[in-house]
Design a protein around this motif. Structure first.
Motif, short mmCIF file in Angstrom:
data_model
loop_
_atom_site.label_atom_id
_atom_site.label_comp_id
_atom_site.label_asym_id
_atom_site.label_seq_id
_atom_site.Cartn_x
_atom_site.Cartn_y
_atom_site.Cartn_z
N CYS A 1 126.51 105.39 48.86
CA CYS A 1 127.28 105.21 50.10
C CYS A 1 126.86 106.19 51.21
O CYS A 1 127.09 105.90 52.38
N ARG A 2 126.23 107.30 50.86
CA ARG A 2 125.69 108.21 51.89
C ARG A 2 124.71 107.48 52.79
O ARG A 2 124.56 107.82 53.96
N SER A 3 123.99 106.50 52.23
CA SER A 3 122.97 105.76 52.98
C SER A 3 123.53 104.52 53.66
O SER A 3 122.79 103.82 54.35
N ALA A 4 124.80 104.24 53.44
CA ALA A 4 125.39 103.01 54.00
C ALA A 4 125.34 103.03 55.52
O ALA A 4 125.54 104.07 56.15
N LEU A 5 125.06 101.88 56.09
CA LEU A 5 125.16 101.75 57.54
C LEU A 5 126.64 101.86 57.89
O LEU A 5 127.47 101.20 57.26
N PRO A 6 126.99 102.68 58.87
CA PRO A 6 128.42 102.92 59.14
C PRO A 6 129.22 101.63 59.37
O PRO A 6 130.34 101.52 58.88
N TRP A 7 128.65 100.67 60.04
CA TRP A 7 129.38 99.43 60.34
C TRP A 7 129.50 98.53 59.11
O TRP A 7 130.37 97.66 59.07
N ALA A 8 128.67 98.72 58.09
CA ALA A 8 128.69 97.84 56.92
C ALA A 8 129.87 98.10 55.99
O ALA A 8 130.15 97.28 55.12
N MET A 9 130.55 99.19 56.17
CA MET A 9 131.67 99.53 55.30
C MET A 9 132.96 98.80 55.68
O MET A 9 133.87 98.71 54.87
N ASP A 10 133.04 98.28 56.91
CA ASP A 10 134.24 97.58 57.34
C ASP A 10 133.87 96.57 58.41
O ASP A 10 133.71 96.92 59.58
N ILE A 11 133.73 95.31 58.02
CA ILE A 11 133.34 94.28 59.00
C ILE A 11 134.48 93.31 59.29
O ILE A 11 134.29 92.31 59.97
N GLY A 12 135.68 93.63 58.81
CA GLY A 12 136.82 92.74 59.00
C GLY A 12 137.18 92.51 60.46
O GLY A 12 137.73 91.47 60.81
N HIS A 13 136.85 93.44 61.34
CA HIS A 13 137.21 93.33 62.76
C HIS A 13 136.18 92.52 63.56
O HIS A 13 136.44 92.19 64.72
N ILE A 14 135.04 92.21 62.97
CA ILE A 14 134.01 91.47 63.70
C ILE A 14 134.41 89.99 63.76
O ILE A 14 134.75 89.40 62.74
N PRO A 15 134.38 89.39 64.96
CA PRO A 15 134.77 87.98 65.09
C PRO A 15 133.95 87.08 64.17
O PRO A 15 132.76 87.30 63.96
#
Length: 151
Positions: A130-144
């Motif tokens: 998870c250190r390498s995770a793209l910050p936006w990939a951890m929570d995409i529920g808000h993306i239309p």
């Protein structure tokens, strides 16, 4: 050791609990496997990001005795930052990722979830690197959402 990790899976005894089928996009390579759905994992490592062309890769381990492969995938051996060598298998015709396994010890194969027909039923139970995770990939529920975009 957290439930759902591949390390814990490797220490388990016994067979998996779910039969799955998979195939590449063009159908040249297919397989059947018996897996334990409790060990589906998301990997955020930079190698998985680069090789998959996606922000992460989802896999499920299967023991060799529970894996029947039809067709001959092309393989590529990568060396991880740790120095471990992994065999990555994919269809030489369509490029679909099929599995990875250890170069020295092929007792467990990590099946790529995108090629599994029952993938919607296989919900990840843990995430790694998870250190390498793209910050936006951890929570995409808000993306239309667009259900089925048309050209």
């Amino acid at each position: 050791m957290p439930k759902g990790t591949v390390t814990e899976f490797n220490r388990q005894t016994g067979n998996g609990r779910m039969k799955i089928e998979g195939c590449c996009h063009c159908g040249r390579i297919s397989y059947e496997a018996e897996i334990n759905p409790d060990y589906v994992i998301i990997c955020h490592c930079t190698d998985c990001q680069t090789i998959s062309g996606a922000p992460y890769r989802v896999t499920v381990p299967v023991r060799t005795e529970n894996f029947k492969l039809r067709g001959q995938p092309k393989t590529y051996v990568k060396t991880a930052d740790s120095g471990n060598k992994r065999v990555l298998a994919f269809c030489a015709d369509c490029g679909t990722a099929i599995y990875s396994t250890s170069l020295e010890d092929r007792r467990v194969f990590s099946l790529r979830l995108g090629a599994v027909k029952q993938r919607a039923q296989l919900i990840p139970k843990s995430q790694g690197w998870c250190r390498s995770a793209l910050p936006w990939a951890m929570d995409i529920g808000h993306i239309p959402r667009i259900e089925d975009p048309t050209p």
